[in-house]
Write a protein that holds these residues in place. Structure first.
Motif, mmCIF file in Angstrom:
data_model
loop_
_atom_site.group_PDB
_atom_site.id
_atom_site.type_symbol
_atom_site.label_atom_id
_atom_site.label_comp_id
_atom_site.label_asym_id
_atom_site.label_seq_id
_atom_site.Cartn_x
_atom_site.Cartn_y
_atom_site.Cartn_z
ATOM 1 N N ARG B 419 0.827 -1.207 0.000
ATOM 2 C CA ARG B 419 0.000 0.000 0.000
ATOM 3 C C ARG B 419 0.867 1.264 0.000
ATOM 4 O O ARG B 419 0.634 2.179 -0.776
ATOM 5 N N GLU B 420 1.900 1.275 0.845
ATOM 6 C CA GLU B 420 2.735 2.474 0.968
ATOM 7 C C GLU B 420 3.553 2.721 -0.299
ATOM 8 O O GLU B 420 3.737 3.858 -0.713
ATOM 9 N N ARG B 441 10.007 12.432 0.174
ATOM 10 C CA ARG B 441 8.828 11.545 0.109
ATOM 11 C C ARG B 441 9.268 10.077 0.200
ATOM 12 O O ARG B 441 8.604 9.261 0.841
ATOM 13 N N GLN B 444 10.198 9.386 3.751
ATOM 14 C CA GLN B 444 8.983 9.277 4.559
ATOM 15 C C GLN B 444 8.344 7.893 4.372
ATOM 16 O O GLN B 444 7.936 7.243 5.341
ATOM 17 N N GLU B 448 7.697 5.009 7.205
ATOM 18 C CA GLU B 448 6.356 4.426 7.414
ATOM 19 C C GLU B 448 6.428 2.903 7.350
ATOM 20 O O GLU B 448 5.920 2.203 8.213
ATOM 21 N N TYR B 452 5.873 -0.224 10.138
ATOM 22 C CA TYR B 452 4.942 -1.345 9.953
ATOM 23 C C TYR B 452 5.667 -2.685 10.112
ATOM 24 O O TYR B 452 5.214 -3.590 10.782
ATOM 25 N N ARG B 457 3.276 -0.997 14.484
ATOM 26 C CA ARG B 457 1.885 -0.697 14.171
ATOM 27 C C ARG B 457 1.012 -1.881 14.528
ATOM 28 O O ARG B 457 1.434 -3.006 14.437
#
Lengths: 336, 457
Positions: B419-420, B441, B444, B448, B452, B457
């Motif tokens: 997804r990311e 970006r 980042q 993220e 995960y 998370r």
């Protein structure tokens, strides 16, 4: 007729076997409802509060982690990612769709209350979208918002607005970027203003018929004497609208405002369909409700999803209380 | 009452007869959840029937379960203690399911030699789809390979070569739609798709996960090069042009393959070149057949591996760009924890992928237009004969054996990783970003994904 408190009834039933039997029979009749409330409402409510302090994936037993899920939400809100992004998206949608629904709903109700030929037909036409199943209407909107062939862009084209990428862009009309785009429209004729959240607002406005019915009933309830008095005082149509109709409608507007807010925050089905359950494009459709669903049933983070649900609940209660407090300044109840 | 008693007796009689017909007392039932529908469901039912007729120990009952939210349904079934015996799924969730104890390792069901033989036989991509932490947790039963379809007639007419390099692919794009055009019109030469960074990353020498260090590698040079190349299309045509042209693909009736002409007299569809999977071969064959029936000539279509970047021009470190590379996914059989008949499930899975009889399995892989996960089936005479008659399909089968076909890595948190990465590619295609913004970006996204994969998370 005499009324007794529950304590008094119990004391009476203890003394009187017939009353005891009657109370028990009453309780038996209520039992399915009480069991339903406990099993389907109170228990999930309490369980979700506990799970919001756990790491839990349905399969394995919940593991208590204290306030970790809430602290994660706070971090995400601070960084504007994850739940933070979802809150911003929800706020944008709610703050735009709810007031616009009220303005459009009241306007339509005022127009539809005018005694003209075909009044019933117009009323039916306005109410019709509200009875179309939400899945069907969402699919219809996907067609209507198509960039090249959609009806909405065709209509905009007639008034000189270039085609908008309603469903494929994350941009928002009410933003700094939107303001810059309006500037660009004047300078070079390019206007890339609307994005997926605006499309969602448009869809919500289409279903405003539900509210219109309530406004129409309330308008019908306004005493004619008020309009006659205003007319004698020399008030024109517009004055009568703002000084009689709107104040007299204010309790209903307040009710619709609260219901609209709750509905907008809980809105899920059309967002799920528009974004194919992903919150795309560019996470612009990841609202709190969708984020909650994806966390619970795609990532299986039941604890985090429960914490989000509680945050949503507390937020809604706070917003409702705030609205109720502010309502004292603008809601006029008849006879007060 | 007089009428009711015989009626009840009839009902009981019918029920008894029905049960006797379906269940032999010595036969164990295997509940099999799958998501196939349409033409595929007929093939699935035929496989099930052939298995049921081939032995007397197990009887498979196939239940078509829509793919949406399959995970939620399975989790609830496992938590409720009544899971199916075998599930077919195609999402990158194997490692997550294994880690949570939702599925059982195959080694519990199969003997060591069987597992060894199977792993030696699976194509590299099929093995990557089936293995978690070097342990077999699933059995890939079919691969979905992507390659570049193109309209050979349109390229010939334009005097353009078959795209073997990124430069040639870009030339096709620019030939059919000049950079700076305010609105893209059909046909467009080529447009990248944000969901396909998973394919272009490996082509540019990138990868998204390092199994040795157990770390996501979004920030690898190859991935960054692929992103820059995707961004070049935004600079050519503008984000809104890309978005609206892509959206119109979705509006085509019946999920039409956008490479195919829509009007009867057209020779070109919406694209001249387009990345897609082997199932599109059927669409092309059907289109050409239809044109023939109408007595009209049809353009020629062909397919090739994804074009290859140039080390100097495309920002790819020397020797890192990969040939025959791409993103692969596939269907995988898994046996849920708590399954009542796991042995029967395993027997059926083996039967399906041809471990018991490769020649027989080749028949249903041909019938379904599916790519088998093992060399044994593709090497059968019947399958080779089929490939001779279907040259477009052959390219996909050849790619299946490539070492450079990568699925989303089978690690816990893979769904979030997918997804990311797709969100990163979408931002790169749709948002105006300079080099520094793109770097930020990417960083980042790396952060993220790290959180995960670390299980924060």
């Amino acid at each position: 007729m005499a009324f007794f408190s529950a304590g008094e009834e119990l004391r009476m039933s203890a003394a009187n076997p017939a009353a005891k039997t009657a109370s028990l029979t009453g309780l038996m009749f209520c039992a399915p409802w009480i069991a339903g409330v406990i099993l389907l409402f109170a228990w999930p409510f309490a369980a979700s509060l506990y799970w919001s302090c756990c790491k839990f994936d349905i399969i394995n037993p919940p593991e208590f982690v204290g306030l970790e899920n809430y602290s994660r939400i706070a971090d995400e809100v601070a960084s504007g990612r994850g739940a933070g992004r979802a809150i911003l998206n929800t706020l944008y949608y709610s703050l735009l769709s709810v007031p616009l629904s009220v303005v459009l709903g009241v306007s339509l109700a005022v127009l539809l209350s005018a005694k003209v030929k075909g009044q019933s037909l117009f009323r039916t036409l306005v109410f019709l979208p509200s009875i179309i199943p939400i899945v069907a209407s969402s699919i219809l909107w996907v067609w209507m918002l198509d960039t090249d062939t959609g009806l909405v862009n065709t209509l905009l084209g007639w008034i000189g607005v270039p085609p908008q990428n309603w469903l494929n862009q994350a941009r928002s009309a009410i933003s700094l970027e939107g303001a810059a785009q309006i500037g660009a429209w004047f300078s070079d004729g390019r206007l890339l203003l609307f994005g997926s959240k605006d499309a969602l607002v448009l869809m919500t406005l289409w279903g405003v018929g539900n509210f219109v019915v309530i406004y129409l009933a309330a308008i019908g309830d306004i005493p004619n004497t008020l309009y006659e008095a205003a007319e004698i005082d020399g008030a024109g149509w517009l004055r009568r609208l703002f000084h009689v109709t709107v104040p007299m409608l204010s309790p209903v507007i307040f009710f619709n405002l609260v219901m609209g807010l709750i509905r907008s925050v809980q809105n899920f089905t059309n967002i799920y369909i528009l974004s194919e359950g992903t919150g795309q494009p560019g996470n612009s459709l990841t609202t709190i409700s969708l984020k909650l669903f994806l966390s619970a049933f795609a990532d299986f983070e039941m604890g985090y999803a429960s914490a989000l649900a509680w945050m949503l609940f507390v937020g809604l209660v706070a917003a409702t209380l705030l609205l109720a407090r502010l309502s004292k300044n603008w809601v006029h109840y008849r006879g007060t | 009452m007089v009428t009711l008693v015989p009626l009840l007796m009839m009902l009981v009689g019918c029920q008894g007869w029905d049960v006797e017909q379906i269940h032999d007392s010595s036969t164990e039932e295997v509940i099999f959840w799958h998501f196939w529908g349409g033409k595929d469901s007929a093939v699935v039912n035929s496989i099930v029937q052939q298995f049921n007729n081939s032995q007397k120990e197990y009887r498979v009952r196939a239940i078509a379960m829509p793919g949406n939210n399959l995970q939620a349904k399975l989790f609830l079934a496992v938590a409720g203690g009544d899971p199916p015996d075998l599930v077919n799924q195609d999402d990158p969730v194997l490692a997550d399911w294994a880690q949570r104890g939702v599925i059982s390792p195959i080694s519990k069901l199969a003997d060591e030699n069987e597992v060894k033989r199977l792993r030696a036989n699976l194509f590299p991509a099929a093995e990557r789809l089936s293995v978690v932490d070097d342990q077999l947790y699933g059995l890939c039963n079919g691969l979905d390979i992507r390659a570049l379809f193109y309209n050979a007639s349109a390229l010939d007419a334009a005097g353009l070569p078959v795209p073997r390099s990124i430069e040639q692919l870009d030339s096709i794009a620019e030939h059919f739609a000049a950079p700076g055009e305010r609105a893209l019109r059909c046909p467009v030469g080529y447009l990248p798709d944000s969901r396909r960074l998973w394919a272009w990353g490996p082509v540019f020498g990138g990868s998204f996960y390092d199994h040795r260090t157990q770390r996501a590698t979004i920030d690898r040079t190859g991935n960054r090069a692929a992103l820059e190349w995707m961004r070049s299309y935004q600079r050519r045509y503008g984000a809104d042009n890309l978005a609206s042209f892509r959206q119109a693909d979705q509006s085509l009736p019946g999920k039409t393959f956008p490479l195919l002409p829509i009007a009867e007299d057209d020779d070109v569809g919406r694209y001249v070149a387009l990345m897609d999977g082997q199932w599109r071969v059927r669409d092309i064959v059907a289109f050409q057949k239809q044109r023939k029936q109408l007595g009209k000539s049809a353009p020629q279509f062909d397919v090739c591996p994804l074009p290859f970047p140039d080390a100097d021009k495309d920002g790819v470190p020397d020797g890192e760009a990969r040939r025959n590379a791409g993103w692969v996914n596939g269907n995988c059989f898994v046996v849920p924890a708590g399954a009542k008949c796991p042995r029967g499930a395993w027997e059926f899975a083996k039967f399906w992928v041809g471990l018991r009889d490769a020649d027989r399995a080749a028949q249903w892989y041909i019938e379904g237009g599916w790519i088998p996960p093992t060399q044994e089936v593709t090497a059968t005479k019947a399958f080779q004969k089929y490939l001779e008659a279907a040259p477009l399909f052959r390219t996909f089968v050849e790619l299946a054996s490539s070492e450079n076909q990568f699925p989303v890595p089978a690690v816990p948190g893979a769904a979030a990783l997918k997804r990311e990465v797709e969100a990163l590619a979408w931002d790169t295609l749709m948002l105006p970003m300079d080099d520094q913004q793109l770097d930020r970006r990417v960083e980042q996204c790396q952060r993220e994904v790290d959180s995960y994969l670390k299980g924060d998370r």
